[in-house]
Design a protein around this motif. Structure first.
Motif, PDB file in Angstrom:
ATOM      1  N   GLU A 228      37.748  27.075  24.709  1.00  0.00           N
ATOM      2  CA  GLU A 228      37.872  25.523  24.522  1.00  0.00           C
ATOM      3  C   GLU A 228      38.151  24.905  25.919  1.00  0.00           C
ATOM      4  N   ALA A 229      39.223  25.663  26.536  1.00  0.00           N
ATOM      5  CA  ALA A 229      39.673  25.181  27.953  1.00  0.00           C
ATOM      6  C   ALA A 229      38.629  25.272  28.916  1.00  0.00           C
ATOM      7  N   VAL A 230      37.825  26.093  29.015  1.00  0.00           N
ATOM      8  CA  VAL A 230      36.694  26.049  30.081  1.00  0.00           C
ATOM      9  C   VAL A 230      35.516  25.515  29.921  1.00  0.00           C
ATOM     10  N   ARG A 231      35.141  25.380  28.595  1.00  0.00           N
ATOM     11  CA  ARG A 231      33.834  24.416  28.200  1.00  0.00           C
ATOM     12  C   ARG A 231      33.408  23.459  29.137  1.00  0.00           C
ATOM     13  N   PRO A 232      34.290  22.473  29.079  1.00  0.00           N
ATOM     14  CA  PRO A 232      33.762  21.498  30.084  1.00  0.00           C
ATOM     15  C   PRO A 232      33.507  21.500  31.304  1.00  0.00           C
ATOM     16  N   TYR A 233      33.825  22.775  31.970  1.00  0.00           N
ATOM     17  CA  TYR A 233      33.610  23.112  33.271  1.00  0.00           C
ATOM     18  C   TYR A 233      32.266  23.968  33.306  1.00  0.00           C
ATOM     19  N   ALA A 234      31.739  24.467  32.399  1.00  0.00           N
ATOM     20  CA  ALA A 234      30.861  25.516  32.494  1.00  0.00           C
ATOM     21  C   ALA A 234      29.405  24.742  32.356  1.00  0.00           C
ATOM     22  N   LYS A 235      28.469  25.405  33.265  1.00  0.00           N
ATOM     23  CA  LYS A 235      27.187  24.924  33.149  1.00  0.00           C
ATOM     24  C   LYS A 235      26.283  26.102  32.483  1.00  0.00           C
ATOM     25  N   ASP A 236      25.568  25.609  31.511  1.00  0.00           N
ATOM     26  CA  ASP A 236      24.695  26.705  30.675  1.00  0.00           C
ATOM     27  C   ASP A 236      25.589  28.005  30.573  1.00  0.00           C
ATOM     28  N   GLY A 237      26.880  27.742  30.160  1.00  0.00           N
ATOM     29  CA  GLY A 237      27.618  28.906  29.676  1.00  0.00           C
ATOM     30  C   GLY A 237      28.197  29.692  31.043  1.00  0.00           C
ATOM     31  N   VAL A 238      27.949  29.212  32.164  1.00  0.00           N
ATOM     32  CA  VAL A 238      28.349  30.030  33.500  1.00  0.00           C
ATOM     33  C   VAL A 238      29.631  29.044  34.151  1.00  0.00           C
ATOM     34  N   LEU A 239      30.679  29.881  34.632  1.00  0.00           N
ATOM     35  CA  LEU A 239      31.511  29.210  35.483  1.00  0.00           C
ATOM     36  C   LEU A 239      31.357  29.438  36.915  1.00  0.00           C
ATOM     37  N   GLU A 240      31.636  28.485  37.693  1.00  0.00           N
ATOM     38  CA  GLU A 240      31.666  28.821  39.231  1.00  0.00           C
ATOM     39  C   GLU A 240      33.252  28.709  39.722  1.00  0.00           C
ATOM     40  N   LEU A 241      33.574  30.151  40.161  1.00  0.00           N
ATOM     41  CA  LEU A 241      34.922  30.666  40.600  1.00  0.00           C
ATOM     42  C   LEU A 241      34.769  30.476  41.995  1.00  0.00           C
ATOM     43  N   LYS A 242      36.011  30.357  42.667  1.00  0.00           N
ATOM     44  CA  LYS A 242      36.393  30.479  43.904  1.00  0.00           C
ATOM     45  C   LYS A 242      37.424  31.631  44.259  1.00  0.00           C
ATOM     46  N   ILE A 243      36.832  32.619  44.665  1.00  0.00           N
ATOM     47  CA  ILE A 243      37.682  34.003  44.517  1.00  0.00           C
ATOM     48  C   ILE A 243      38.227  34.037  46.080  1.00  0.00           C
ATOM     49  N   GLU A 244      39.694  34.372  46.111  1.00  0.00           N
ATOM     50  CA  GLU A 244      40.355  34.655  47.181  1.00  0.00           C
ATOM     51  C   GLU A 244      41.007  35.973  47.227  1.00  0.00           C
ATOM     52  N   ALA A 245      41.588  36.622  48.100  1.00  0.00           N
ATOM     53  CA  ALA A 245      42.380  37.676  48.148  1.00  0.00           C
ATOM     54  C   ALA A 245      43.339  37.752  49.120  1.00  0.00           C
ATOM     55  N   GLU A 246      44.510  38.451  48.858  1.00  0.00           N
ATOM     56  CA  GLU A 246      45.657  38.298  49.818  1.00  0.00           C
ATOM     57  C   GLU A 246      46.004  39.654  50.060  1.00  0.00           C
ATOM     58  N   LEU A 247      46.036  40.158  51.390  1.00  0.00           N
ATOM     59  CA  LEU A 247      46.398  41.342  51.719  1.00  0.00           C
ATOM     60  C   LEU A 247      47.796  41.498  52.374  1.00  0.00           C
ATOM     61  N   SER A 248      48.658  42.360  52.227  1.00  0.00           N
ATOM     62  CA  SER A 248      49.864  42.566  53.047  1.00  0.00           C
ATOM     63  C   SER A 248      49.870  43.812  53.226  1.00  0.00           C
ATOM     64  N   TRP A 249      50.283  44.121  54.530  1.00  0.00           N
ATOM     65  CA  TRP A 249      50.480  45.519  55.109  1.00  0.00           C
ATOM     66  C   TRP A 249      51.560  45.883  55.876  1.00  0.00           C
ATOM     67  N   GLY A 250      51.727  47.352  56.118  1.00  0.00           N
ATOM     68  CA  GLY A 250      52.639  47.514  56.816  1.00  0.00           C
ATOM     69  C   GLY A 250      52.888  49.034  56.751  1.00  0.00           C
ATOM     70  N   ARG A 251      54.012  49.544  57.439  1.00  0.00           N
ATOM     71  CA  ARG A 251      54.185  51.024  57.638  1.00  0.00           C
ATOM     72  C   ARG A 251      55.213  51.591  56.454  1.00  0.00           C
ATOM     73  N   PRO A 252      54.749  52.248  55.364  1.00  0.00           N
ATOM     74  CA  PRO A 252      55.712  52.736  54.425  1.00  0.00           C
ATOM     75  C   PRO A 252      56.737  53.698  54.916  1.00  0.00           C
ATOM     76  N   LEU A 253      57.790  53.653  54.411  1.00  0.00           N
ATOM     77  CA  LEU A 253      59.003  54.576  54.467  1.00  0.00           C
ATOM     78  C   LEU A 253      59.540  55.266  53.515  1.00  0.00           C
ATOM     79  N   ALA A 254      59.939  56.329  53.761  1.00  0.00           N
ATOM     80  CA  ALA A 254      60.466  57.294  52.518  1.00  0.00           C
ATOM     81  C   ALA A 254      62.098  57.058  52.604  1.00  0.00           C
TER      82      ALA A 254
END
Length: 254
Positions: A228-254
């Motif tokens: 019900e929440a997504v129905r108004p935004y779908a076209k022919d039963g398909v949603l258009e999504l914008k996908i992003e990723a966040e990377l965090s990196w460093g030297r692991p320590l024991a």
């Protein structure tokens, strides 16, 4: 947390995992750029069904993909790229896994918060090359105008209560003295088209919304609320999504 983590050992959860959106290609460009040592071996901890291991394998010498869930590992073997000869799949918790380093890169995609950090880092640090980096990757859709309605469904049915949206797992690990943070980056958004039915199903790949944790009536109610929440935004039963990723990196320590 232990009880919720066990949810990933359910076959239905592993099956639903395929409906999570893939990582943007930029993620793998950045991961490859962080490898500066030889051999170009990668350790993927909490690998799940290989959403990182499978696309990364053609770019490196070898990937050891380790997860405590047998259904997840089996799903990874069956999915595209899962049969590449330079991927070794292993069913084991990382803190007791058999490691075959040295590794020039360690990756953790939406998984490290499930692990006992001290034991995990004590296990992996001796198997790293001199400049090896640990990279934590989170990804998903952004700027969703329907999200308030989806959140209502999640809050009604989620088995995980008292979720803190401000909690940052990388900062928590750093504050524990286990990571010398080197940098962070956010990928450019990419467009991803997904059927509404698949968008709904990917929620059931999470630890707190798995179908086996709900009655059939609850699962049906959750699905109906999200639809019900997504129905108004779908076209022919398909949603258009914008996908992003966040990377965090460093030297692991024991």
């Amino acid at each position: 947390m232990t009880e919720l983590a066990a949810t990933f050992q359910q076959e239905a959860v592993a099956e639903a995992y395929q409906h999570r959106p893939p990582y943007p290609d930029e993620v793998f460009d950045r991961l490859e750029a962080l490898i500066t040592d030889e051999p170009r071996r990668v350790l993927d901890i909490g690998a799940g069904e290989g959403a990182i291991a499978r696309p990364l394998a053609p770019r490196v010498e070898h990937v050891d993909a380790i997860d405590f869930s047998a259904p997840m590992i089996e799903a990874g073997r069956q999915r595209p790229g899962g049969d590449q000869p330079n991927i070794t799949w292993q069913v084991n918790p990382i803190e007791t896994a058999e490691l075959d380093g040295p590794y020039a890169l360690v990756t953790a995609g939406a998984s490290i918060h499930w692990m006992p950090w001290e034991e995990t880092f004590a296990r992996i640090v001796p198997h790293l090359t001199p400049n090896a980096q640990l990279v934590v990757i989170e990804h998903g859709p952004v700027d969703m105008p329907w999200w308030d309605g989806v959140m209502q469904a999640i809050q009604r049915h989620s088995r995980k209560k008292n979720h803190d949206p401000k909690y940052n797992v990388v900062e928590a690990i750093r504050d524990r003295g286990l990571l010398e943070l080197g940098g962070t980056a956010r990928t450019a958004p990419v467009t991803y088209h997904q059927k509404v039915t698949d968008y709904i199903e990917q929620f059931h790949s999470t630890s707190s919304l798995a179908r086996d944790l709900m009655t059939p009536e609850e699962a049906a109610d959750f699905d109906a609320m999200v639809e019900e929440a997504v129905r108004p935004y779908a076209k022919d039963g398909v949603l258009e999504l914008k996908i992003e990723a966040e990377l965090s990196w460093g030297r692991p320590l024991a």
